[in-house]
Design an enzyme around this catalytic site. Structure first.
Site, PDB file in Angstrom:
ATOM      1  N   VAL A 243     -15.929  16.341  -0.450  1.00 49.35           N
ATOM      2  CA  VAL A 243     -15.658  17.327   0.602  1.00 49.35           C
ATOM      3  C   VAL A 243     -15.349  18.676  -0.024  1.00 49.35           C
ATOM      4  CG1 VAL A 243     -14.045  17.982   2.435  1.00 49.35           C
ATOM      5  CG2 VAL A 243     -14.949  15.644   2.309  1.00 49.35           C
ATOM      6  N   TRP A 540       2.860   6.825 -10.054  1.00 45.78           N
ATOM      7  CA  TRP A 540       1.679   7.022  -9.209  1.00 45.78           C
ATOM      8  C   TRP A 540       2.026   6.926  -7.720  1.00 45.78           C
ATOM      9  CZ3 TRP A 540       1.156   2.719 -12.832  1.00 45.78           C
ATOM     10  CH2 TRP A 540       0.935   3.176 -14.143  1.00 45.78           C
ATOM     11  N   HIS A 541       3.167   7.518  -7.361  1.00 46.84           N
ATOM     12  CA  HIS A 541       3.664   7.487  -5.982  1.00 46.84           C
ATOM     13  C   HIS A 541       3.898   8.906  -5.467  1.00 46.84           C
ATOM     14  CE1 HIS A 541       5.694   3.323  -6.961  1.00 46.84           C
ATOM     15  NE2 HIS A 541       4.381   3.216  -6.824  1.00 46.84           N
ATOM     16  N   HIS A 584       7.903   1.359  -3.744  1.00 42.01           N
ATOM     17  CA  HIS A 584       6.515   1.608  -4.094  1.00 42.01           C
ATOM     18  C   HIS A 584       5.788   1.896  -2.779  1.00 42.01           C
ATOM     19  CE1 HIS A 584       6.861  -0.149  -8.320  1.00 42.01           C
ATOM     20  NE2 HIS A 584       8.072  -0.128  -7.791  1.00 42.01           N
TER      21      HIS A 584
END
EC number: 1.1.99.29
Length: 605
Positions: A243, A540-541, A584
């Site tokens: 996009v 990775w949060h 998480h």
């Protein structure tokens, strides 16, 4: 349908266009397309990835990291307060998004963390709503009797969903590590939680995982929300699409702007698809703010530098970024106790046998990370806990008096300080990984190891994510400002020092031979700080880059997830989380997708 070709999409129109076929995006697509009278299109940059053993088979942690077939492979800028370290930020690319490459930990936050969303100005975003949508997303399978015989797994069926798409269970874990870690924590006075999925997670417990116990494969958004509906005629997916911008129509008088479609690249050719009703951005906390900026929505100085015309002045885009981080400590296990840890998979013979067993529904490839503990600051250091809280409160007050806090940040930090002082609320997260996970040393053949992760869940530091080029293939600049607030580093130091007390308690005392990394050379607070700075890892949060907050407090979306200043553009991914949660984030991403679907349906009756 649903896997389409470009001829099915270009210059065509769909009622709903979803940008991003990841965790929240596919949940949203499945729910919207339940109505046969509307058409839904998902634009996904990556590939299809259905029935891919590299994704589906558990215990392949990090196997897809850095692989451009599966991973966006983002990276932070050099971190000024962390010895100029650049930190990799892997993110899932392809249908399923990061639900294809995470560690399939199924964790829900404490109720007070979700209630904080409502306190920050978002009616309807509270624990009761979270619990409703969380149950809607999952089907829980109780553990088998053979597992209960090895470890006393407990659960409360009232906290679990029974008919949702995501399959969840307590998998056959490395029970010897669970006994070692859980037993030690109990002997140190930590409360055992019967079931942490009802809003109380403060204590120690065994986690569930999004694995399907019928096949022992990963239950992802692609397998759970998309694959069962491949025959829906009103749901379409186009992969390989990058996009470039959302098409924002010109303003008529003082009305809110309407978006009319999406421009994207496929194999370097440019195309447009039109939206009859809405465009929903589900590209994740890294790409969602970038796409908004490329579309002319964001901070004017950022847009000016890009050469993008300002459609909507929205300075909160790409700001308020909060990221979980962790540091690992590795240990050698006493060989007198038989353990079957993930290290064994490094042996080709063992690995081949494990794959054979997996095909029979047996063996180590059914396992997961299981032992979790969420603890208040006072659990690790009851004497210094109030002193640390006083210190950060004084620092924030000084920054506020000097006018150094962005609008709305004081309210967020005030809630964080309350959590820090509350002995019933968690600040520490300790996770046991049944294998070697540090990088200073290398595991020795014939020995078995496990690692403990010290995790930061409520960072006081705030970062940013911004586009740096009009070229949509260029990654945004990611600067999480790790340790800009020194309290974040101090909280990790306190967790580290708490773990250092474990050798005084059984069964740790008998079960662990030695600490391998960082080992005895790391003793003083300064040495511990340096170890953390050099060895920190992203969890990775990432959250907050399109925060759901009042507009005057640097909000990007309102409680209905509509982008301020627009009629029909929403964001529905974890970028909307205004204040980070002690969990998480996978389960929460599904909640956002599920709730977004209902919000959209109510507005488009």
């Amino acid at each position: 349908m649903p896997i389409l070709s470009i001829d099915d999409v270009s210059e065509k129109s769909f009622d709903y266009i979803i940008i991003g076929g990841g965790t929240a995006g596919l949940a949203l697509a499945a729910r919207l397309s339940e109505d046969p009278h509307v058409s839904v299109l998902v634009l996904e940059a990556g590939k299809v990835h259905l029935n891919d053993s590299k994704i589906d088979m558990p215990v392949q942690y990090g196997a897809t990291f850095g692989d451009p077939e599966y991973d966006w492979a983002f990276k932070t800028t050099k971190q000024k307060y962390s010895n100029d370290k650049e930190v990799p930020w892997p993110r899932g690319k392809g249908l399923g998004g990061s639900s294809n490459m995470n560690f399939y930990c199924w964790i829900k936050p404490p109720a007070e963390d979700i209630d904080a969303f409502e306190k920050l100005g978002n009616p309807g975003w509270n624990w009761a709503e979270y619990e409703k949508y969380s149950k809607k997303s999952e089907t829980f399978h109780p553990p088998a009797q053979e597992q209960i015989n090895l470890f006393p797994h407990t659960f409360d069926p009232n906290f679990r969903g029974t008919s949702g798409p995501i399959q969840v269970t307590i998998p056959p874990t490395v029970h010897t590590i669970d006994k070692l870690v859980q037993g030690t924590l109990v002997n140190k006075g930590i409360k055992v939680i019967k079931d942490p999925y009802g809003g109380d997670i403060t204590g120690t417990w065994i986690a569930s995982a999004n694995l399907d116990p019928k096949s022992w494969s990963r239950s992802s958004s692609a397998t759970a929300y998309l694959q069962p509906h491949l025959n829906r005629r009103n749901l379409g997916v186009l992969t390989g699409t990058l996009v470039s911008r959302i098409i924002v129509d010109d303003r008529l008088k003082d009305e809110e702007l309407r978006v009319s479609g999406v421009e994207f690249l496929l194999e370097k050719d440019k195309y447009v698809v039109k939206a009859n009703k809405e465009v929903i951005l589900c590209a994740g906390a890294i790409n969602s703010p970038k796409i908004l900026e490329l579309s002319g929505i964001g901070r004017p100085t950022i847009l000016s530098n890009l050469g993008v015309d300002v459609k909507i002045d929205l300075p909160g885009v790409g700001e308020n970024v909060q990221e979980h981080i962790f540091v690992g400590i590795s240990y050698e296990l006493n060989p007198e106790t038989p353990h079957e840890t993930f290290d064994l998979l490094a042996d080709p013979v063992y690995a081949a046998k494990a794959r054979e067993l997996y095909a029979l529904g047996k063996g180590l490839h059914r396992s997961s990370i299981s032992s979790f503990s969420y603890l208040p600051l006072s659990a690790g250091n009851p004497v210094e806990a109030p002193i640390i809280a006083d210190k950060i409160e004084a620092e924030i007050k000084e920054r506020q008096e000097k006018g150094l806090l962005p609008p709305g940040l004081a309210e967020q930090l005030s809630l964080q300080i309350s959590t820090l002082r509350d002995e019933a609320s968690p600040d520490f997260e300790l996770v046991a990984f049944p294998g070697f996970f540090t990088t200073i040393s290398k595991p020795e053949a014939g020995k078995l190891y496990f690692s403990m992760f010290c995790m930061l869940n409520h960072p006081f530091s705030r970062g940013s994510i911004h586009a740096t080029s009009k070229d949509p293939s260029v990654h945004p600049e990611i600067d999480p400002h790790y340790f800009e607030s020194d309290i974040d580093l101090e909280l990790l130091v306190q967790q580290f020092k708490f773990l250092r007390t474990f050798p005084d308690s059984e069964p740790w005392k008998s079960g662990v031979v030695r600490e391998v990394d960082p080992g005895p050379k790391c003793q003083t607070d300064e040495e511990i700080r340096d170890y953390i700075k050099n060895n920190l890892t992203s969890t990775w949060h990432t959250a907050g880059s399109c925060s759901m907050l009042p507009r005057e407090k640097q909000g990007v979306v309102d409680p209905k997830l509509k982008v301020y200043g627009t009629k029909n553009l929403r964001v529905a991914d974890i970028s909307i989380i205004p204040l980070h949660i002690a969990a998480h984030t996978q389960a929460t991403a599904y909640v956002i997708g599920e709730k977004a679907a209902d919000l959209i349906k109510m507005d488009n009756v």
